[in-house]
Design an enzyme around this catalytic site. Sequence first.
Site, PDB file in Angstrom:
ATOM      1  N   VAL A 127       0.860  -1.196   0.000  1.00 44.70           N
ATOM      2  CA  VAL A 127       0.000   0.000   0.000  1.00 44.70           C
ATOM      3  C   VAL A 127       0.890   1.238   0.000  1.00 44.70           C
ATOM      4  O   VAL A 127       1.839   1.327   0.786  1.00 44.70           O
ATOM      5  CB  VAL A 127      -0.909   0.050   1.257  1.00 44.70           C
ATOM      6  CG1 VAL A 127      -1.792   1.294   1.236  1.00 44.70           C
ATOM      7  CG2 VAL A 127      -1.763  -1.206   1.370  1.00 44.70           C
ATOM      8  N   ASP A 196      -7.284  -1.910  -7.873  1.00 47.21           N
ATOM      9  CA  ASP A 196      -6.009  -1.815  -7.146  1.00 47.21           C
ATOM     10  C   ASP A 196      -6.215  -1.026  -5.841  1.00 47.21           C
ATOM     11  O   ASP A 196      -5.778  -1.457  -4.769  1.00 47.21           O
ATOM     12  CB  ASP A 196      -4.975  -1.132  -8.054  1.00 47.21           C
ATOM     13  CG  ASP A 196      -3.645  -0.933  -7.363  1.00 47.21           C
ATOM     14  OD1 ASP A 196      -2.919  -1.918  -7.185  1.00 47.21           O
ATOM     15  OD2 ASP A 196      -3.341   0.214  -6.983  1.00 47.21           O
ATOM     16  N   LYS A 200      -6.039  -2.180  -1.722  1.00 46.73           N
ATOM     17  CA  LYS A 200      -5.238  -1.449  -0.739  1.00 46.73           C
ATOM     18  C   LYS A 200      -6.101  -0.951   0.428  1.00 46.73           C
ATOM     19  O   LYS A 200      -5.672  -1.022   1.584  1.00 46.73           O
ATOM     20  CB  LYS A 200      -4.525  -0.280  -1.423  1.00 46.73           C
ATOM     21  CG  LYS A 200      -3.446  -0.762  -2.406  1.00 46.73           C
ATOM     22  CD  LYS A 200      -2.965   0.353  -3.304  1.00 46.73           C
ATOM     23  CE  LYS A 200      -1.844  -0.089  -4.230  1.00 46.73           C
ATOM     24  NZ  LYS A 200      -1.534   0.907  -5.268  1.00 46.73           N
TER      25      LYS A 200
HETATM   26  N1  HSE Z   1      -0.406   0.358 -10.246  1.00 47.29           N
HETATM   27  C1  HSE Z   1      -0.172   0.789  -8.907  1.00 47.29           C
HETATM   28  C2  HSE Z   1      -0.420   2.291  -8.852  1.00 47.29           C
HETATM   29  C3  HSE Z   1       1.230   0.467  -8.507  1.00 47.29           C
HETATM   30  O1  HSE Z   1      -0.540   2.906  -9.911  1.00 47.29           O
HETATM   31  O2  HSE Z   1      -0.529   2.825  -7.757  1.00 47.29           O
HETATM   32  C4  HSE Z   1       1.516   0.620  -7.051  1.00 47.29           C
HETATM   33  O3  HSE Z   1       0.755  -0.267  -6.274  1.00 47.29           O
END
Ligand code: HSE
Length: 404
Positions: A127, A196, A200
């Site tokens: 994270v 994503d 997190k």
């Molecule tokens: N693809 C992710 C971002 C990478 O752009 O934050 C870091 O976790």
Amino acid sequence: MINVALLGFGVVGSGTAEVLDANRAQIEKYVGDAVAVKYILDLREFPNSPYASLIVHDYDIILNDPEVSIIAEMIGGAGVAYKFTKSALEAGKNVVTSNKELVARHGAELHSIAAAHGVRYLFEASVGGGIPIIRPMTNDLAANGIISVDGILNGTTNYILTRMTNEGAPLSDVLKDAQANGYAEADPTADIEGLDAARKIVILAALSFGKILDPDAISVEGITAVTSEDVKTAEALGYKIKLIAHTEQVGGKTLAMVSPRMVRSDNPLYSVEDVFNGILVEGNMLGKAMFYGRGAGKLPTASAVASDIIDIAANLGKASRPMKWEVATADDMADINDYSCVNVFIFEDVRCGVSKLEKVFGKIDRAVKSNGRVAFTAPTMTEREAAEKAANAGVPFVKKFRVI
Ligand code: HSE
């Protein structure tokens, strides 16, 4: 000598080898022993890399080598990475990872396997890229009850939204630059659709409230529906659009969500631009604390992976506090309809629209009109009330943005 194996020699894996080399002397001094990469597992060959001689293709070489005490998993995903991590922990090896998907999906189980085998499973890089956030939340904020966490947790989308705001650039062009800079996931859908950031915030929610939610079960909206008209509307209202991940407890249950929000100029997250991430944590004793830095990219993320390697290396053989997460049941999850916040509502600008809207919403902040739309900030209300009012306003509803 403390021997480390790297799983995956992509952006973060190669960065980790570089970080350990670049700061070798200082790391040795801190740990009290040399920390060296003994193997790098990858399917590919890297004949021109200075690390070419360390490349292996058979995981069992690493697993069966008693000299390897720390494995850094940077493969990503929850497939082979899960299998390798589990077998490493069961073999009594410590594991560190940058893999948010794996921690979000299997963190509770992997932590309990680590505890059962007297080893550690650390995930600082999962994270916030290079920003220290997992260790501060685990250790330094332990005296606080966490009230809420708001984060810009995806560098790619923040980079895209920043350029859409500053240059009026279209999403597709800017995404290409983010990929070229190594910020985006292998499949950038995970970035732009908010998945994503969802993984997190689920991790931060578990650190805050002890229950790990299913990242597929929380409310997630990415940035693909954000238009340049929305960006202009936000600007006219004095806000900026950012992809915000949020967690808090509602009625004693855990809520986590991701959505593009309009951020007020007095919120510290307003100034978080480009690939930077910002994480605003509110503790019941501390108040608000902001963690800020590079949230993606090779060396920043690698520095977080290396920090976990160093932490383990410096404390090898010492007992550590096990991380206790429970897998959340459906009953542990708050209903998003019970969540309250301020919203910006956008309606079609039809004749007599504003007076109708005022009757429904009561006191609204100044209405901004442009391109056939009217937008205004309404008072705090639940998601349920917001949906009802939008549907019953008598004026065609376009969309709403939560405000922070
Ligand atoms: N693809 C992710 C971002 C990478 O752009 O934050 C870091 O976790």
